[in-house]
Design an enzyme around this catalytic site. Structure first.
Site: not given
Length: 281
Positions: A15-21, A38, A136
């Site tokens: 359902i999601g994707r980021g820089r590290f995983g 996550k 952030d």
């Protein structure tokens, strides 16, 4: 996936994707409840510093979330040779960026904006009382669960402070970062209030308060801190809302509101069902 994780949860779709995983939907095999997991890929953690950041994110998320209804909760952690896994709240109601973008850049109503800022500042105030600064804050990190409740997320840049320990390091996102962060040196937790003030300005005006074509130009504008309310977009915004924005986007850190002070401002406390009177200026 971790054997322990698969023993306790059924892993669903990505359902999601980021820089590290990657973030997956998951289901508790014990209760049937739906969560998100996550998974931080260790192979993407280039060095010891990246790994330390990933581990610190989990610890700080736990510290900030307990008893904090407007923060994403962490329920379990697992680790295997490939990844670090965190089971957290499923926030499938989109994020604040989606809500702003849905309006096509148009301003949000004051009652809705006040309710959102109140929930956000309640989450931030709990973090600050526990010695945690998010560092952030931006619309992408303000999520909503299936019932529409606001949840502060992504503590990857968060840092602990207190006992006279200042924070250092340029972290955050250009449009939302506080001037004392851009300037370098030491700073405190009120950087979060500045970032929230930028979000409030965008919610009510549909444009950022400090603009530039490049990150460098944005940083220059932030350092100047020349706060204006263009009539073409702020003509219908109340003087009380503008007053709160000025107090949140105050370059003088000592005069800038704390999260607790934001919560006591009249624009926040009178938001329940009150019709705001537009400032003619």
């Amino acid at each position: 996936m971790s054997e322990g994780l698969r023993k306790d949860y059924r892993i669903g779709e990505e359902i999601g994707r980021g820089r590290f995983g990657v973030v997956y939907r998951c289901y508790s095999l014990d209760s049937g409840e739906v969560f998100a997991v996550k998974s931080v890929d260790k192979s993407l953690l280039a060095d010891a510093v990246d790994r330390e950041c990933a581990e610190r994110e989990a610890k700080i998320t736990q510290l900030a979330a307990v008893g904090n209804p407007h923060a994403v909760q962490i329920y379990a952690m697992y680790e295997d040779e490939e990844a670090i896994h965190m089971v957290i709240d499923l926030c499938d109601g989109g994020d604040l960026f989606d809500r702003i973008a849905t309006g096509g850049g148009a301003e949000m109503g004051e009652a809705e904006a006040a309710a959102l800022v109140k929930s956000l500042m309640e989450a931030v105030a709990v973090c600050h009382r526990r010695g945690v600064a998010h560092r952030d804050l931006k619309p992408d990190n303000v999520l909503f669960d299936s019932e529409g409740r606001l949840r502060l997320a992504d503590f990857g840049s968060a840092e602990c402070f207190g006992d006279g320990r200042p924070m250092t390091g340029v972290v955050g996102t250009p449009y939302y970062v506080a001037p004392e962060v851009v300037a370098g040196g030491e700073y405190g937790e009120k950087v979060d209030v500045w970032s929230a003030g930028v979000m409030l300005y965008i919610m009510l005006g549909g444009i950022p308060p400090f603009y530039g074509e490049t990150a460098a130009e944005v940083f220059e504008a932030v350092l100047r801190g020349n706060l204006r309310f263009p009539t073409r977009v702020f003509s219908g915004v109340s003087s009380s809302a503008k007053d709160l924005i000025r107090r949140m986007l105050c370059k003088d850190v000592f005069r800038r509101f704390s999260a607790e002070q934001v919560l006591t401002h009249s624009w926040i406390t009178s938001s329940g069902g009150t019709r705001f009177v537009a400032d003619p200026t």
